[in-house]
Design an enzyme around this catalytic site. Structure first.
Site, mmCIF file in Angstrom:
data_model
loop_
_atom_site.group_PDB
_atom_site.id
_atom_site.type_symbol
_atom_site.label_atom_id
_atom_site.label_comp_id
_atom_site.label_asym_id
_atom_site.label_seq_id
_atom_site.Cartn_x
_atom_site.Cartn_y
_atom_site.Cartn_z
ATOM 1 N N LYS A 12 -11.585 -0.488 -0.324
ATOM 2 C CA LYS A 12 -11.677 0.946 -0.500
ATOM 3 C C LYS A 12 -11.154 1.279 -1.893
ATOM 4 O O LYS A 12 -10.425 0.485 -2.491
ATOM 5 C CB LYS A 12 -10.927 1.683 0.605
ATOM 6 N N SER A 37 0.796 -1.226 0.000
ATOM 7 C CA SER A 37 0.000 0.000 0.000
ATOM 8 C C SER A 37 0.829 1.275 0.000
ATOM 9 O O SER A 37 1.636 1.490 -0.891
ATOM 10 C CB SER A 37 -0.954 -0.041 1.184
ATOM 11 N N HIS A 38 0.679 2.079 1.051
ATOM 12 C CA HIS A 38 1.319 3.390 1.092
ATOM 13 C C HIS A 38 2.765 3.309 1.569
ATOM 14 O O HIS A 38 3.448 4.319 1.623
ATOM 15 C CB HIS A 38 0.531 4.291 2.039
ATOM 16 N N ASP A 89 -1.306 1.259 -3.835
ATOM 17 C CA ASP A 89 -2.155 0.232 -4.452
ATOM 18 C C ASP A 89 -3.509 0.773 -4.905
ATOM 19 O O ASP A 89 -4.390 -0.001 -5.274
ATOM 20 C CB ASP A 89 -2.327 -0.962 -3.514
ATOM 21 N N ASP A 137 -2.839 6.215 -3.310
ATOM 22 C CA ASP A 137 -1.662 5.596 -2.711
ATOM 23 C C ASP A 137 -1.069 4.480 -3.584
ATOM 24 O O ASP A 137 -1.490 4.281 -4.723
ATOM 25 C CB ASP A 137 -2.012 5.062 -1.316
ATOM 26 N N ASP A 159 -6.051 2.300 -3.361
ATOM 27 C CA ASP A 159 -7.299 2.222 -2.607
ATOM 28 C C ASP A 159 -7.555 3.448 -1.718
ATOM 29 O O ASP A 159 -8.651 3.608 -1.199
ATOM 30 C CB ASP A 159 -7.402 0.914 -1.808
ATOM 31 N N ARG A 160 -6.549 4.307 -1.558
ATOM 32 C CA ARG A 160 -6.769 5.514 -0.748
ATOM 33 C C ARG A 160 -6.926 6.745 -1.626
ATOM 34 O O ARG A 160 -6.482 6.753 -2.773
ATOM 35 C CB ARG A 160 -5.573 5.760 0.172
HETATM 36 C C1 VG1 Z 1 -3.764 1.556 8.176
HETATM 37 C C2 VG1 Z 1 -4.973 2.447 8.319
HETATM 38 C C3 VG1 Z 1 -6.245 1.649 8.101
HETATM 39 C C4 VG1 Z 1 -6.181 0.967 6.723
HETATM 40 C C5 VG1 Z 1 -4.925 0.127 6.644
HETATM 41 C C6 VG1 Z 1 -4.748 -0.492 5.280
HETATM 42 O O1 VG1 Z 1 -3.800 0.550 9.164
HETATM 43 O O2 VG1 Z 1 -5.000 3.042 9.596
HETATM 44 O O3 VG1 Z 1 -7.346 2.512 8.185
HETATM 45 O O4 VG1 Z 1 -7.301 0.145 6.527
HETATM 46 O O5 VG1 Z 1 -3.784 0.935 6.895
HETATM 47 O O6 VG1 Z 1 -4.771 0.470 4.280
HETATM 48 P P1 VG1 Z 1 -2.926 0.638 10.532
HETATM 49 O O7 VG1 Z 1 -3.147 -0.674 11.216
HETATM 50 O O8 VG1 Z 1 -1.519 0.889 10.097
HETATM 51 O O9 VG1 Z 1 -3.469 1.808 11.284
HETATM 52 V V1 VG1 Z 1 -3.742 0.342 2.968
HETATM 53 O O10 VG1 Z 1 -4.195 1.564 1.856
HETATM 54 O O11 VG1 Z 1 -2.284 0.368 3.766
HETATM 55 O O12 VG1 Z 1 -4.079 -1.179 2.330
HETATM 56 CO CO CO Z 2 -3.610 1.225 0.090
#
Ligand code: VG1
Ligand code: CO
Length: 542
Positions: free
Chosen positions: A375, A112-113, A278, A276, A280-281
């Site tokens: 998302k 992801s990010h 992947d 981001d 989804d954000r």
């Molecule tokens: C974070 C965010 C959460 C999101 C998750 C995955 O998790 O707070 O809201 O669903 O990332 O998103 P954490 O446990 O680090 O707070 V992504 O776009 O990283 O797949």
């Molecule tokens: Co993501």
């Protein structure tokens, strides 16, 4: 052609908020990825001859793990694999492809990010047949298998050509390389009023979208520029790079700073957005105004019926617990259900499948709907554009009117990244042990009303998830929430979520950090953040 390989367990393959995330060198250890993928398959039943979707965000090590996953899927008895060309599928696109082709499930390769590259992050996540992240009972089963695994199965064949669309055969299984963008783009056309957006853009409404050298580039280019006619060059950094150009593909005010500065300038475009690693954000910034993700969820829900896909209204809204209560006020006014879930998209799946919620969101810049089970960054951008095209007002006017109608939930998240794990756990334990005695305690003008460690009771399958974050609720509706991240790959990340509700429109112009100053101080007093972490300020403020 298929071989069974002996292996020994790794002890650290517990999936977090969203799959297994580790540094690339960890994934490169012998059999590390293979063990986890075999543990996924060993947790599933009834997939013989069925279809598996595989795709990732294009980061470093994506192609290597895709080859492994395809060969293991063949050896384990899947009948077909659908894989995005070049190994690319954004997370929401993967979710859609699973649903559209009625696949058994999917493997999504992403961190992801988090940054990418030879020494940065990688991740593997399993999605079930509804297109959504595997629920906890599945991720728990996968973890259990990783602890006892002895062998894995893999086809002993040459690599698949991931760059040519069409079908190939791998040890008796069909691999179909698909266009990663077209199914998703078609779905978006069914949800939104493309002609209205097109004519709004043609009429001079200017947009900028920063794909952050991540997976959304090809999707945004096709949809925003090719199909909707946004000016060429509106989509920035649209080529997915294995290291995201050396940046964090995290669409927030720190890592998308250049976009933010541009949107605050005198000659800013009307609408700015980013997504981001992947896809989804989403980050939404109007000319002169950053829209917090919690507000964006509420504003999208309040205006959703302006888009054809939601014209019939919403069944309900769901938000993660740390997300602000702005959406609750919209749900109340619409007379629909509001659901409060733990952090992580996997908890929305049941609500969406059961038709209880239509739109879901998280404070971490994730918003989505029943169109997929993840998302969806570009979806949020398109819903905003649809609303703007119909209302023909600026983002700032829409936001102000929203706050006047519903009140404003001032909101911010303070992250303390790569904190010593023992210190972070100690802080949480100390808070937990105080919970019973906190109600009634005064901190300046604030009085604690209740305090708890959030537990979620899923209304659909009645599963219970404990320890999902410590909530301190103050009289008057303000709150502070503490939890540890489940997506980091080194040390611990403490997240502190701070919220104040302000009904008075005359007080809607205050700087967010100023509006929250007493709560920020109270958070430190209660948790001893500075003392326990040794940090004087957060790493990231969003
Ligand atoms: C974070 C965010 C959460 C999101 C998750 C995955 O998790 O707070 O809201 O669903 O990332 O998103 P954490 O446990 O680090 O707070 V992504 O776009 O990283 O797949
Ligand atoms: Co993501």
């Amino acid at each position: 052609m298929t071989k069974t390989v002996n292996t020994t367990p790794y002890t650290d393959q517990k999936p977090g908020t969203s799959g297994l995330r580790k540094k690339v060198p960890v994934f490169q250890q012998p059999n590390y990825a293979e063990n986890f993928i075999q543990s996924i398959f060993d947790s599933l039943e009834g997939f013989a001859g069925k279809t598996l979707v595989i795709g990732g965000d294009g980061r470093f090590y994506n192609r290597e793990v895709i080859q492994i996953a395809i060969k293991m899927a063949a050896a384990n008895g899947f009948g077909r694999v659908l894989v995005g060309r070049g190994g690319i599928l954004s997370t929401p696109a993967a979710s859609h492809v699973i649903r559209k082709y009625e696949a058994f499930g999917g493997i999504v390769l992403s961190a992801s990010h988090n940054p990418g590259g030879p020494t940065e992050d990688f991740g593997i996540k399993y999605n079930i047949g509804n297109g959504g992240p595997a629920p906890e009972k599945v991720t728990d089963a996968i973890y259990a298998h990783t602890k006892t695994i002895e062998t894995y199965k893999i086809a002993d064949v040459a690599d698949v050509n991931l760059d040519a669309e069409g079908e190939q055969e791998v040890a008796g299984m069909t691999v179909q390389v698909i266009n990663p963008v077209s199914d998703y783009a078609e779905l978006m056309e069914t949800l939104f009023d493309f002609p209205a957006i097109r004519s709004h853009l043609a009429g001079g409404f200017r947009i900028v979208f920063d794909a952050m050298s991540a997976v959304t580039g090809p999707y945004a280019k096709e949809i925003l520029e090719n199909r909707l006619g946004a000016a060429k060059g509106s989509v920035l950094n649209f080529v997915p790079l294995p290291d995201f150009g050396g940046h964090h593909p995290d669409p927030n005010l720190v890592h998308a700073r250049a976009l933010y500065e541009e949107m605050m300038g005198d000659d800013a475009p009307d609408f700015g957005a980013a997504s981001d690693g992947d896809g989804d954000r989403n980050l939404i910034i109007g000319k002169g105004i950053f829209v917090t993700p919690s507000d964006s969820l509420a504003m999208l829900a309040a205006n959703a019926t302006l888009a054809p896909g939601y014209a019939k209204g919403l069944a309900g809204i769901a938000r993660s617990m740390p997300t602000s209560g702005a959406a609750d006020r919209v749900a109340e006014k619409l007379g629909i259900g509001i659901y409060e879930t733990p952090t992580g998209w996997k908890f929305f799946g049941n609500l969406l499948d059961a038709g209880l919620a239509t739109i879901c969101g998280e404070e971490s810049a994730g918003t989505g709907s029943s169109h997929v089970r993840e998302k969806d960054g570009l979806w949020a951008v398109l819903l905003w554009l649809n609303i703007l095209a119909v209302r023909k007002e600026s983002v700032v006017d829409i936001a102000r009117e929203h706050w006047t109608t519903y009140g404003r939930n001032y909101y911010s998240r303070h992250d303390y990244e790569e904190v010593d794990s023992a210190a972070a756990n100690g802080l949480m334990d100390a808070l937990r042990s105080q919970l019973a005695t906190l109600p009634g305690r005064k901190l300046g003008d604030l009085t604690i009303e209740t305090a708890d460690d959030f537990s979620y009771h899923d209304p659909v399958d009645h599963s219970v998830s404990n320890n999902q974050g410590i909530r301190i609720l103050f009289e008057g509706g303000s709150r502070v929430v503490f939890r540890l991240s489940g997506t980091g790959t080194s040390g611990a990340t403490l997240r502190v979520y701070i919220e104040r509700f302000e009904p008075d429109a005359a007080k809607h112009d205050v700087d967010t950090q100023v509006a929250l100053a007493d709560l920020i101080e109270a958070a430190d007093t209660l948790a001893g953040i500075k003392e326990r972490t040794g940090r004087t300020e957060p790493t990231v403020i969003t």
